[in-house]
Design a protein around this motif. Structure first.
Motif, PDB file in Angstrom:
ATOM      1  N   ASN A  47       1.059  -1.549   0.285  1.00 11.38           N
ATOM      2  CA  ASN A  47       0.338   0.568   0.147  1.00 11.38           C
ATOM      3  C   ASN A  47       0.647   1.395  -0.492  1.00 11.38           C
ATOM      4  O   ASN A  47       0.775   1.845  -0.476  1.00 11.38           O
ATOM      5  N   ARG A  54       1.943   6.746  -6.308  1.00 12.64           N
ATOM      6  CA  ARG A  54       0.941   8.105  -6.725  1.00 12.64           C
ATOM      7  C   ARG A  54       1.352   9.038  -6.565  1.00 12.64           C
ATOM      8  O   ARG A  54       1.352  10.192  -7.577  1.00 12.64           O
ATOM      9  N   GLU A  84      -5.495   3.218  -9.360  1.00  9.12           N
ATOM     10  CA  GLU A  84      -6.526   3.170  -8.830  1.00  9.12           C
ATOM     11  C   GLU A  84      -7.196   1.978  -8.729  1.00  9.12           C
ATOM     12  O   GLU A  84      -8.381   1.413  -7.549  1.00  9.12           O
ATOM     13  N   ASP A  85      -7.213   1.509 -10.088  1.00  5.38           N
ATOM     14  CA  ASP A  85      -7.559   0.623 -10.135  1.00  5.38           C
ATOM     15  C   ASP A  85      -7.377  -0.958  -9.567  1.00  5.38           C
ATOM     16  O   ASP A  85      -6.553  -1.025  -8.956  1.00  5.38           O
ATOM     17  N   SER A  86      -8.657  -1.315  -9.055  1.00  2.83           N
ATOM     18  CA  SER A  86      -8.942  -2.698  -8.298  1.00  2.83           C
ATOM     19  C   SER A  86      -7.793  -3.600  -8.856  1.00  2.83           C
ATOM     20  O   SER A  86      -6.837  -4.458  -8.218  1.00  2.83           O
ATOM     21  N   VAL A  87      -7.340  -3.717  -9.666  1.00  5.27           N
ATOM     22  CA  VAL A  87      -6.196  -4.750 -10.498  1.00  5.27           C
ATOM     23  C   VAL A  87      -4.982  -4.426  -9.596  1.00  5.27           C
ATOM     24  O   VAL A  87      -4.190  -5.399 -10.103  1.00  5.27           O
ATOM     25  N   SER A  89      -4.750  -1.973  -7.434  1.00  8.85           N
ATOM     26  CA  SER A  89      -4.835  -1.313  -5.333  1.00  8.85           C
ATOM     27  C   SER A  89      -5.389  -2.647  -4.796  1.00  8.85           C
ATOM     28  O   SER A  89      -4.703  -2.676  -3.645  1.00  8.85           O
ATOM     29  N   GLN A  90      -6.299  -3.324  -5.511  1.00  7.69           N
ATOM     30  CA  GLN A  90      -6.698  -4.603  -4.964  1.00  7.69           C
ATOM     31  C   GLN A  90      -5.742  -5.689  -4.594  1.00  7.69           C
ATOM     32  O   GLN A  90      -5.279  -6.598  -4.218  1.00  7.69           O
ATOM     33  N   ARG A  91      -6.035  -6.447  -6.156  1.00  4.55           N
ATOM     34  CA  ARG A  91      -5.156  -7.613  -6.684  1.00  4.55           C
ATOM     35  C   ARG A  91      -4.096  -8.179  -5.962  1.00  4.55           C
ATOM     36  O   ARG A  91      -4.457  -9.155  -5.148  1.00  4.55           O
ATOM     37  N   GLU A  94      -4.541  -9.304  -2.276  1.00  3.81           N
ATOM     38  CA  GLU A  94      -5.231 -10.117  -2.212  1.00  3.81           C
ATOM     39  C   GLU A  94      -4.176 -11.880  -2.240  1.00  3.81           C
ATOM     40  O   GLU A  94      -4.364 -12.358  -1.674  1.00  3.81           O
ATOM     41  N   GLN A 110       0.564 -10.908 -10.328  1.00  2.00           N
ATOM     42  CA  GLN A 110      -0.331 -10.077 -11.241  1.00  2.00           C
ATOM     43  C   GLN A 110       0.431  -9.032 -12.685  1.00  2.00           C
ATOM     44  O   GLN A 110      -1.209  -9.416 -13.353  1.00  2.00           O
TER      45      GLN A 110
END
Ligand code: PEP
Ligand code: MG
Length: 586
Positions: A47, A54, A84-87, A89-91, A94, A110
């Motif tokens: 993060n 950014r 910002e896209d979850s691919v 920022s999130q994936r 995970e 990823q």
């Protein structure tokens, strides 16, 4: 079987933990599985890297000149949106959790997945957008390390080094400080010598460190468990369980010793035969005041202000200097503060200002006071702030790297002109502020009597004095073997400086690393030195050595060490001198 690597131990103590291979230019990704307890740390690292990427992209966007075409900023805006896209920022987060991998590895996984998805797309326009995806991923990747090429520093990245053994080619003082603030356990570098500022910092913050372990990054894997022995300068990988037990025992004994030393905190700093001592501390950053207070030092003997200039894109102005000095003064509660004017150059380079053309030999080039006198805009705001702060508490000014009397006189004249300017504007300051100079160039030591007539105090900077006397670059591990504080030339220069101060009736202190090295402080006391300024975490050990000795008794022994023509004999004499209080190495 365990693997052992040797280098130069520059900061004592044992550290154990996983390796963090730190590359400032490139990132090497190993698919090592991490422990479950480390997953939150890797998520935090990921993060933080996204946030740093950014910020960098936003800074790039804001710097786009008006004359540039619309497409340029649109391009950066697209990248910011992708971030910002979850691919992205999130994936990866995970993936860290699912596969228990380092953040870099998760991002790499990823990248592979996205490449496959885009490759299957029919639309040629969309399929080429993989280039943009890769750019954004590279941006995040670079945020895991100091990416020199993009001008970012380690401060702007938020990597979490807690409990890690950082393995690097070299570390800048700023890298070191940032890693320390995040709880790094130990440092190992491929280059660097005893007196590199990184080594000094590691000692001052009490983190075990080894330098000069050539090519170590080719042998160690990311995440591998390591043991750093800063006393012997050895690094161990795959240590056998019984070895680990031994190291743990030593770590425990060390902690006990540190605990025992705390009993000396309130002991008066006085030798057995009644000679009063001044034991001050060296500080690099404001936060060091906490450690200084823990050991109840008699004030600050050296405040290395260049750290105010590192890790940033601009130069601190008068008000910023003033604010910091007032905070330090407040924390010191009346104890004296010796502020050394900024000593940039050589291994303390600023990013904000280009310090002239690259010198062939930066240590002998435009550094310290030379740089400041060549461009007084660097020095005047600092002097104004020091003087203004002096109205609120006891402050001394100290100039670094003085080579000749001319510079001393120039410095004094500059202080006078700043005083005039402040007076004219109605600012208050200490009219009698003490002005001192560092003796760290052999010419200054040889002419110390002249310097002493024009200065209010002297402070011996043995780190540079040794480097220049013995002609050894303090950051070059190849000549580290020549580093010798006991060299008769070094000892004579020290003695000459102490005697010059006595003759001219001004105080002489020592703030170089030698003053914080328990092996040498009795010798220095025997030469007449009574003022020591040391890294805070070495102060109590120095106090132990000095308060358990008698000055008179040491005088003869010290003379014999200076006059000796054999290193072996010097070491024997030193051992005898230290016999009743075996010093712990720094
Ligand atoms: C020295 O040279 O001994 C000294 C104290 O200054 P620095 O290590 O900051 O160069
Ligand atoms: Mg110096």
């Amino acid at each position: 079987m365990s693997l052992m690597f040797t280098g130069i131990g520059v900061s004592r103590g044992i550290a154990m933990g996983p390796a963090y291979i730190y590359r400032r230019d490139a990132i090497e990704i190993t698919p090592v599985k991490i422990a479950a307890k480390d997953v939150p740390r890797e998520v935090r690292r990921y993060n933080a890297a996204v946030k740093s990427a950014r910020m960098h992209l936003m800074a790039v966007r804001d710097g786009i000149p008006d004359s540039a075409s619309e497409d340029v900023s649109a391009f950066i805006e697209t990248h910011l949106l992708m971030l910002e896209d979850s691919v992205l920022s999130q994936r990866p987060v995970e993936l860290i959790k699912q596969h228990r991998v380092y953040a870099e590895r998760a991002l790499q996984m990823q990248r592979e997945a996205l490449t496959n998805v885009f490759a299957e797309m029919e639309d040629p326009y969309i399929s080429t957008r993989i280039d943009d995806v890769n750019h954004v991923i590279d941006e995040i990747m670079r945020s895991f390390s100091t990416a020199k090429s993009t001008g970012r520093s380690a401060r702007k990245q938020q990597t979490d080094w807690k409990g890690m053994i950082v393995i690097a080619d070299d570390l800048t003082p700023s890298d070191t400080l940032i890693m320390q603030s995040q709880g790094v356990a130990g440092f190992v570098t491929e280059t660097g010598g005893q007196l590199s500022h990184t080594a000094i910092l590691a000692r001052s913050i009490g983190i075990p460190a080894i330098v000069g372990v050539h090519n170590i990054r080719s042998y160690i894997e990311q995440g591998e468990d390591l043991v750093v022995d800063g006393d012997s300068g050895t690094l161990l990988a795959e240590a056998e369980p019984e070895m680990l037990t031994g190291f743990k025992r030593r770590q425990k004994a060390d902690r006990q010793h540190q605990k025992d030393l705390t009993q000396l905190i309130d002991t008066p700093a006085i030798t057995k035969d009644g000679v009063e001592l001044s034991l001050q501390a060296n500080i690099e950053v404001e936060d060091d005041i906490k450690s200084l207070k823990r050991v109840k030092a008699d004030g600050v003997g050296l405040y290395r202000t260049e750290f105010l200039y590192l890790n940033r894109d601009d130069v601190p102005d008068e008000e910023e200097h003033l604010k910091v000095y007032l905070r330090v003064l407040r924390a010191l509660k009346g104890a004296p503060l010796t502020i050394r004017t900024v000593d940039l150059g050589a291994d303390k380079q600023m990013t904000a200002k280009d310090i002239g053309p690259l010198a062939h030999n930066p240590a002998m080039g435009l550094r310290g006071i030379r740089l400041c006198l060549s461009d007084t805009t660097l020095l005047i705001p600092q002097l104004r702030a020091i003087l203004r702060a002096s109205a609120r508490g006891p402050i001394n000014i100290m100039f670094p790297m003085l080579t000749n009397l001319q510079e001393v006189l120039q410095c004094r004249a500059l202080v006078e002109s700043v005083k005039d300017a402040l007076r004219a504007r109605g600012f208050k300051f200490d009219e009698n502020i003490q002005i001192g100079g560092m003796i760290e160039v052999p010419s200054a030591a040889i002419a110390a009597d002249q310097f002493a007539r024009h200065l209010d105090f002297l402070s011996i900077g043995t780190n540079d004095l040794i480097q220049y006397t013995l002609a050894i670059d303090r950051i070059d591990d190849q000549v580290d073997y020549l580093y010798d504080p006991l060299h008769p030339a070094v000892l004579r220069l020290i003695r000459m400086t102490i005697e010059a101060g006595k003759k001219e009736n001004i105080p002489v202190a020592m703030c170089g690393e030698m003053a914080g090295d328990a092996r040498f402080v009795r010798l220095l006391l025997g030469l007449g030195l009574t003022r020591f300024s040391t890294p805070p975490n070495q102060l109590l050990e120095i106090k132990r050595m000095l308060t358990t000795s008698g000055y008179k008794q040491l005088q003869k022994q010290s003379k014999a060490i200076v006059d000796s023509e054999s290193t072996e004999r010097q070491l024997k004499l030193l051992q005898k001198m230290n016999a009743n209080a075996t010093p712990t190495l720094h």
